[in-house]
Design a protein around this motif. Structure first.
Motif, PDB file in Angstrom:
ATOM      1  N   ASN A   1      10.532 -11.549 -21.510  1.00 50.88           N
ATOM      2  CA  ASN A   1       9.934 -12.847 -21.186  1.00 50.88           C
ATOM      3  C   ASN A   1       9.750 -13.010 -19.681  1.00 50.88           C
ATOM      4  N   LEU A   2      10.786 -12.660 -18.913  1.00 57.88           N
ATOM      5  CA  LEU A   2      10.694 -12.778 -17.462  1.00 57.88           C
ATOM      6  C   LEU A   2       9.592 -11.888 -16.910  1.00 57.88           C
ATOM      7  N   ALA A   3       9.495 -10.663 -17.435  1.00 56.27           N
ATOM      8  CA  ALA A   3       8.476  -9.729 -16.949  1.00 56.27           C
ATOM      9  C   ALA A   3       7.076 -10.264 -17.205  1.00 56.27           C
ATOM     10  N   ARG A   4       6.877 -10.905 -18.339  1.00 60.36           N
ATOM     11  CA  ARG A   4       5.560 -11.477 -18.629  1.00 60.36           C
ATOM     12  C   ARG A   4       5.191 -12.519 -17.581  1.00 60.36           C
ATOM     13  N   VAL A   5       6.125 -13.408 -17.286  1.00 60.28           N
ATOM     14  CA  VAL A   5       5.852 -14.468 -16.310  1.00 60.28           C
ATOM     15  C   VAL A   5       5.578 -13.861 -14.933  1.00 60.28           C
ATOM     16  N   LEU A   6       6.481 -13.005 -14.487  1.00 57.56           N
ATOM     17  CA  LEU A   6       6.381 -12.463 -13.134  1.00 57.56           C
ATOM     18  C   LEU A   6       5.108 -11.657 -12.924  1.00 57.56           C
ATOM     19  N   SER A   7       4.670 -10.964 -13.944  1.00 53.04           N
ATOM     20  CA  SER A   7       3.464 -10.143 -13.808  1.00 53.04           C
ATOM     21  C   SER A   7       2.196 -10.976 -13.742  1.00 53.04           C
ATOM     22  N   GLU A   8       2.267 -12.252 -14.156  1.00 56.72           N
ATOM     23  CA  GLU A   8       1.068 -13.079 -14.236  1.00 56.72           C
ATOM     24  C   GLU A   8       0.968 -14.145 -13.149  1.00 56.72           C
ATOM     25  N   ILE A   9       2.037 -14.394 -12.410  1.00 56.36           N
ATOM     26  CA  ILE A   9       2.019 -15.452 -11.394  1.00 56.36           C
ATOM     27  C   ILE A   9       0.930 -15.176 -10.358  1.00 56.36           C
ATOM     28  N   GLY A  10       0.082 -16.177 -10.132  1.00 55.70           N
ATOM     29  CA  GLY A  10      -0.923 -16.085  -9.081  1.00 55.70           C
ATOM     30  C   GLY A  10      -2.143 -15.269  -9.413  1.00 55.70           C
ATOM     31  N   THR A  11      -2.252 -14.755 -10.639  1.00 53.57           N
ATOM     32  CA  THR A  11      -3.368 -13.861 -10.958  1.00 53.57           C
ATOM     33  C   THR A  11      -4.696 -14.583 -11.128  1.00 53.57           C
ATOM     34  N   SER A  12      -4.696 -15.910 -11.077  1.00 47.94           N
ATOM     35  CA  SER A  12      -5.962 -16.637 -11.131  1.00 47.94           C
ATOM     36  C   SER A  12      -6.816 -16.356  -9.896  1.00 47.94           C
ATOM     37  N   ALA A  13      -6.170 -16.058  -8.763  1.00 49.70           N
ATOM     38  CA  ALA A  13      -6.911 -15.773  -7.528  1.00 49.70           C
ATOM     39  C   ALA A  13      -6.649 -14.374  -6.994  1.00 49.70           C
ATOM     40  N   ASN A  14      -5.629 -13.724  -7.526  1.00 50.72           N
ATOM     41  CA  ASN A  14      -5.253 -12.394  -7.063  1.00 50.72           C
ATOM     42  C   ASN A  14      -4.877 -11.559  -8.280  1.00 50.72           C
ATOM     43  N   PRO A  15      -5.682 -10.576  -8.640  1.00 51.48           N
ATOM     44  CA  PRO A  15      -5.401  -9.812  -9.865  1.00 51.48           C
ATOM     45  C   PRO A  15      -4.092  -9.043  -9.825  1.00 51.48           C
ATOM     46  N   ASN A  16      -3.587  -8.776  -8.632  1.00 49.04           N
ATOM     47  CA  ASN A  16      -2.317  -8.070  -8.513  1.00 49.04           C
ATOM     48  C   ASN A  16      -1.161  -9.033  -8.747  1.00 49.04           C
ATOM     49  N   SER A  17      -0.101  -8.572  -9.356  1.00 48.86           N
ATOM     50  CA  SER A  17       1.101  -9.389  -9.507  1.00 48.86           C
ATOM     51  C   SER A  17       1.707  -9.636  -8.127  1.00 48.86           C
ATOM     52  N   PRO A  18       2.663 -10.561  -8.005  1.00 48.55           N
ATOM     53  CA  PRO A  18       3.172 -10.909  -6.681  1.00 48.55           C
ATOM     54  C   PRO A  18       3.700  -9.713  -5.894  1.00 48.55           C
ATOM     55  N   THR A  19       3.341  -9.668  -4.625  1.00 42.85           N
ATOM     56  CA  THR A  19       3.886  -8.657  -3.733  1.00 42.85           C
ATOM     57  C   THR A  19       5.365  -8.906  -3.502  1.00 42.85           C
TER      58      THR A  19
END
Length: 370
Positions: A71-89
């Motif tokens: 569950n955590l991995a799903r959230v973390l991989s998607e944060i901010g992807t509306s403007a940046n396709p890469n997951s958080p740096t």
């Protein structure tokens, strides 16, 4: 004559807009998430983690643990992807039991291809929960890191040790307060300072999880004010070395953007125009004014999770990395759909492995491509 001037202005604006649209930018997402009770299943004799074991109150077993990580991995991989396709740096995290759970987390299928590094220290918190920073190795190279302890004390008389939350408010900001009976120190999380180079530019990041409100907001406010003061001292020391130091401080502060710990002790400003030399900007103050939140209690929302930046990241000189905008990641799958806490963040229960009682927060850093 006027018509000719307006016509020329219109052409200029079209050309300017076209030029701006042709620019491209490097974007990095900086996120923070309270992982809420990210424990493994093994009983650590040095901490009070018995609740999160197979025989504990939560009946925490391998299946539940693995679902929590997924569950955590799903959230973390998607944060901010509306403007940046890469997951958080960068991902700042709180309520992490140990290095091992982070190693298990970054090996999840949704995370492993990003090749995250881990910076983590064990803190003196008696529940065994710490802060940490995950970073993408191909983007950021750390050069130094330290855990800076917060020393706070409970007056002359010790308060009763608390291992259970006394109210729903305490549940939302759960924290075990344990005191050393000789000097009445309140053991809480250290503040993690990481320095390194983001695509060649030096960046400083501080990850926080300030003392909780367990025992009452007013009574415990001095602890969080001390945390804000320590945060300010860390920032001052960095700016003393380099007045243009680019600094990001983030975490679960257990206070809103308007509380003394943030507004006075740390000195954060909610409007960019109010940020003076060596100042700190808090974009989440404006969101709080709009009624948005990262955590809920009695149908009232607050923003305990915040990411703030130094004035050196507000210069709008996009030849170097600058702050762009901020957000709260509150997608529908993170929200409780029914029951007493409908609309709240979907947290763990005995019958459902949720995500967290907090929503994640994030900012973007951008720089013009050359």
């Amino acid at each position: 004559m006027i018509r000719k001037v307006l016509s020329s202005l219109f052409v200029f604006l079209l050309l300017f807009k076209g030029h701006a649209q042709n620019k491209s930018f490097v974007i990095h997402t900086v996120a923070f998430y309270n992982f809420e009770n990210c424990f493994d299943t093994i009983n650590d004799p040095e901490t009070n983690d018995e609740e999160w074991t197979p025989t504990g109150d939560q009946h925490w077993n391998t299946k539940k643990y693995q679902q929590k990580l997924e569950n955590l991995a799903r959230v973390l991989s998607e944060i901010g992807t509306s403007a940046n396709p890469n997951s958080p740096t960068f991902i700042g995290g709180a309520e992490i039991e140990n290095q091992g759970v982070l190693e298990d987390l970054i090996r999840q299928p949704k995370m492993i291809d990003k090749d995250y590094g881990i910076i983590h220290f064990d803190s003196p918190d008696k529940r065994g929960i710490d802060v940490a920073l995950l970073y993408q190795k191909k983007q950021f190279q750390p050069t130094s890191y330290a855990n800076i302890p917060l020393y706070v004390y409970k007056g002359e008389q010790p308060i009763k040790e608390t291992s259970k939350a006394d109210s729903q408010e305490d549940l939302e900001t759960e924290d075990l307060i344990q005191l050393n009976t000789k000097n009445y120190r309140v053991y809480t999380r250290d503040q993690l300072l990481v320095t390194g180079f983001l695509n060649g530019e030096e960046i400083h990041i501080i990850v926080n999880h300030w003392p909780s409100r367990s025992g009452g907001e007013k009574k415990t406010s001095p602890f969080r004010e001390a945390a804000g003061t320590l945060n300010r001292k860390i920032i001052d020391s960095l700016q003393h070395i380099n007045p243009n130091a680019k600094i990001i401080t983030m975490g679960d502060l257990n206070d809103s953007p308007f509380n003394n710990s943030v507004k006075i002790a740390l000195g954060a400003k909610g409007k960019i125009q109010d940020v003076g030399e060596f100042g700190i900007y808090n974009p989440f103050e404006e969101m709080a004014n709009k009624g948005l939140g990262t955590i809920a209690f009695r149908d009232s929302w607050d923003i305990f999770d915040q990411v703030m930046v130094s004035g050196s990241l507000l210069q709008k000189d996009y030849n170097t990395f600058q702050y762009w905008k901020a957000g709260i990641y509150n997608k529908p799958f993170l929200i409780q759909k029914s029951g007493k806490y409908k609309g709240y963040p979907l947290r763990h229960s005995l019958t459902e492995i949720g995500f967290s009682d907090h929503f994640p927060v994030y900012i973007y850093l951008i720089k013009e491509k050359k």
